[in-house]
Write a protein that holds these residues in place. Structure first.
Motif, mmCIF file in Angstrom:
data_model
loop_
_atom_site.group_PDB
_atom_site.id
_atom_site.type_symbol
_atom_site.label_atom_id
_atom_site.label_comp_id
_atom_site.label_asym_id
_atom_site.label_seq_id
_atom_site.Cartn_x
_atom_site.Cartn_y
_atom_site.Cartn_z
ATOM 1 N N ASP A 115 0.848 -0.973 0.157
ATOM 2 C CA ASP A 115 0.047 0.102 -0.137
ATOM 3 C C ASP A 115 0.813 1.379 0.045
ATOM 4 O OD1 ASP A 115 -2.389 -1.454 0.041
ATOM 5 O OD2 ASP A 115 -2.143 -1.588 2.291
ATOM 6 N N ILE A 116 1.960 1.144 0.777
ATOM 7 C CA ILE A 116 2.740 2.456 0.928
ATOM 8 C C ILE A 116 3.577 2.680 -0.437
ATOM 9 C CG2 ILE A 116 4.747 3.330 2.151
ATOM 10 C CD1 ILE A 116 3.652 1.875 4.728
ATOM 11 N N ASP A 117 3.741 1.421 -0.923
ATOM 12 C CA ASP A 117 4.579 1.809 -2.356
ATOM 13 C C ASP A 117 3.743 2.187 -3.321
ATOM 14 O OD1 ASP A 117 6.915 0.779 -1.333
ATOM 15 O OD2 ASP A 117 6.599 -1.452 -2.108
ATOM 16 N N GLU A 118 2.552 1.986 -3.204
ATOM 17 C CA GLU A 118 1.587 2.460 -4.151
ATOM 18 C C GLU A 118 1.355 3.970 -3.956
ATOM 19 O OE1 GLU A 118 -3.013 1.989 -5.524
ATOM 20 O OE2 GLU A 118 -2.093 0.341 -4.449
ATOM 21 N N LEU A 119 1.305 4.390 -2.786
ATOM 22 C CA LEU A 119 1.040 5.895 -2.295
ATOM 23 C C LEU A 119 2.193 6.522 -2.694
ATOM 24 C CD1 LEU A 119 -0.569 5.196 1.011
ATOM 25 C CD2 LEU A 119 -1.550 6.427 -0.712
ATOM 26 N N ASP A 120 3.595 5.912 -2.691
ATOM 27 C CA ASP A 120 4.528 6.555 -2.917
ATOM 28 C C ASP A 120 4.744 6.816 -4.626
ATOM 29 O OD1 ASP A 120 7.081 7.732 -2.536
ATOM 30 O OD2 ASP A 120 8.075 5.961 -2.125
ATOM 31 N N ARG A 121 4.272 5.965 -5.585
ATOM 32 C CA ARG A 121 4.031 6.137 -6.816
ATOM 33 C C ARG A 121 3.113 7.150 -7.259
ATOM 34 N NH1 ARG A 121 4.635 0.577 -6.556
ATOM 35 N NH2 ARG A 121 2.466 0.103 -6.843
ATOM 36 N N LEU A 122 1.881 7.276 -6.523
ATOM 37 C CA LEU A 122 1.079 8.271 -6.724
ATOM 38 C C LEU A 122 1.592 9.892 -6.544
ATOM 39 C CD1 LEU A 122 -2.167 6.880 -5.095
ATOM 40 C CD2 LEU A 122 -1.578 7.062 -7.784
ATOM 41 N N VAL A 123 2.455 9.866 -5.181
ATOM 42 C CA VAL A 123 3.084 11.157 -5.106
ATOM 43 C C VAL A 123 4.074 11.395 -5.978
ATOM 44 C CG1 VAL A 123 4.614 12.230 -3.304
ATOM 45 C CG2 VAL A 123 2.673 10.776 -2.442
ATOM 46 N N ALA A 124 4.814 10.525 -6.482
ATOM 47 C CA ALA A 124 6.043 10.637 -7.626
ATOM 48 C C ALA A 124 5.273 11.293 -8.893
ATOM 49 C CB ALA A 124 6.745 9.419 -7.804
ATOM 50 N N HIS A 125 4.201 10.505 -9.256
ATOM 51 C CA HIS A 125 3.359 10.987 -10.312
ATOM 52 C C HIS A 125 2.885 12.494 -10.213
ATOM 53 C CE1 HIS A 125 4.205 7.064 -12.231
ATOM 54 N NE2 HIS A 125 3.014 6.534 -11.414
ATOM 55 N N GLU A 126 2.300 12.599 -9.117
ATOM 56 C CA GLU A 126 1.795 14.198 -8.677
ATOM 57 C C GLU A 126 3.042 14.980 -8.806
ATOM 58 O OE1 GLU A 126 -0.414 16.496 -4.991
ATOM 59 O OE2 GLU A 126 0.586 14.679 -4.726
ATOM 60 N N THR A 127 4.077 14.752 -8.354
ATOM 61 C CA THR A 127 5.528 15.702 -8.539
ATOM 62 C C THR A 127 5.794 16.105 -9.789
ATOM 63 O OG1 THR A 127 5.951 14.912 -6.271
ATOM 64 C CG2 THR A 127 7.684 15.958 -7.592
ATOM 65 N N GLU A 128 5.892 14.810 -10.629
ATOM 66 C CA GLU A 128 5.987 15.003 -11.873
ATOM 67 C C GLU A 128 5.366 15.686 -12.843
ATOM 68 O OE1 GLU A 128 7.024 12.238 -15.870
ATOM 69 O OE2 GLU A 128 6.425 10.940 -13.689
ATOM 70 N N ALA A 129 4.006 15.516 -12.625
ATOM 71 C CA ALA A 129 2.999 16.361 -13.329
ATOM 72 C C ALA A 129 3.003 17.682 -12.883
ATOM 73 C CB ALA A 129 1.436 15.672 -12.818
ATOM 74 N N ASP A 130 3.203 18.053 -11.590
ATOM 75 C CA ASP A 130 3.150 19.313 -11.358
ATOM 76 C C ASP A 130 4.435 20.187 -11.864
ATOM 77 O OD1 ASP A 130 2.542 21.689 -9.702
ATOM 78 O OD2 ASP A 130 4.388 21.313 -8.466
ATOM 79 N N SER A 131 5.570 19.426 -11.785
ATOM 80 C CA SER A 131 6.921 20.111 -12.542
ATOM 81 C C SER A 131 6.553 20.198 -14.008
ATOM 82 C CB SER A 131 8.077 18.951 -12.364
ATOM 83 O OG SER A 131 8.273 18.726 -10.802
ATOM 84 N N ALA A 132 5.780 19.543 -14.586
ATOM 85 C CA ALA A 132 5.787 19.657 -16.032
ATOM 86 C C ALA A 132 4.434 20.775 -16.260
ATOM 87 C CB ALA A 132 5.471 18.181 -16.728
ATOM 88 N N ASP A 133 3.899 21.104 -15.365
ATOM 89 C CA ASP A 133 2.873 22.233 -15.303
ATOM 90 C C ASP A 133 1.243 21.301 -16.137
ATOM 91 O OD1 ASP A 133 1.659 24.497 -14.967
ATOM 92 O OD2 ASP A 133 1.876 25.353 -16.910
#
Length: 236
Positions: A115-133
């Motif tokens: 579960d934690i690994d999945e949540l971590d992936r979601l945060v990584a995707h969120e960070t990437e999307a925000d960085s790319a606007d």
């Protein structure tokens, strides 16, 4: 504001029964994701065209969303996305802190490494999307993170309450990203929550989520104040 073509609205044409329920679920998701703006009028005709349905399923879906306070009926037989005043937003902030804080704590206590690994992936995707606007993607990943964490709580009561709160505040979520570039990005406290999850500290997870909620509302209050200043006519 025109809704535009169904492709730009991001909906999927509805073709199977029960049609009104499918329309309701898509409209609900769009509201929770901040696709519509506060004060934006929605007409049955435009929505029916976007969904590829007759007017009645849209009318039924709208009636349900009005009852949930996600939309407000207007005198001209259309509906409007509600504009929240400060008192309403403070009320929602208090409710979100209480309900989501508890859901986060309970979810953290039950979270597995997977579960934690999945949540971590979601945060990584969120960070990437925000960085790319990529605002819409960042908003979607933000919601997915919260939804996943709260689903781990084991509660049947808390997630529907959270949904009802997000329905009301959803139109302001995207606006906070559109208006203000916040230091650390939207995933700042999500990363803190992941660290606490890996450390097996549910209370610290709850504290991180509560900071996340407070931060959102601090920005939302600034957005509301900024828009009020822009719309206020100059006084000679």
């Amino acid at each position: 504001m025109s809704l535009g073509r169904k492709e730009s609205l991001g909906v999927v044409p509805v073709s199977r029964e029960p049609v009104h329920q499918r329309v309701y679920e898509q409209l609900r998701n769009l509201l929770m994701s901040g696709h519509f703006s506060p004060g934006q009028p929605l007409t049955i005709t435009e929505l029916a065209s976007a969904f590829g349905t007759s007017a009645q399923p849209v009318r039924d879906a709208i009636r349900q969303l009005v009852a949930e306070k996600a939309l407000t009926a207007s005198p001209n037989r259309s509906v409007v996305v509600p504009v929240l005043d400060r008192a309403a937003m403070e009320d929602l902030r208090a409710a979100r802190l209480a309900v989501e804080g508890l859901a986060a704590e309970l979810g953290a206590a039950r979270a597995t490494k997977s579960d934690i690994d999945e949540l971590d992936r979601l945060v990584a995707h969120e960070t990437e999307a925000d960085s790319a606007d990529r605002i819409e993607e960042a908003v979607a990943q933000n919601r997915a993170f919260h939804t996943k964490l709260y689903s781990l709580s084991g509660s049947r009561v808390l997630p529907p309450i959270v949904d009802s709160l997000w329905l009301q505040i959803g139109p302001y979520i995207r606006r906070t990203l559109d208006y203000i570039d916040v230091q650390g990005g939207p995933s700042l406290h999500h990363a803190e929550a992941i660290e606490a999850l890996r450390g097996g500290e549910p209370l610290k997870v709850r504290a991180a989520i509560e900071r996340d909620i407070r931060r959102f509302f601090d920005i939302a209050f600034e957005v509301v104040a900024t828009e009020a200043d822009v719309s206020r006519p100059d006084v000679a």
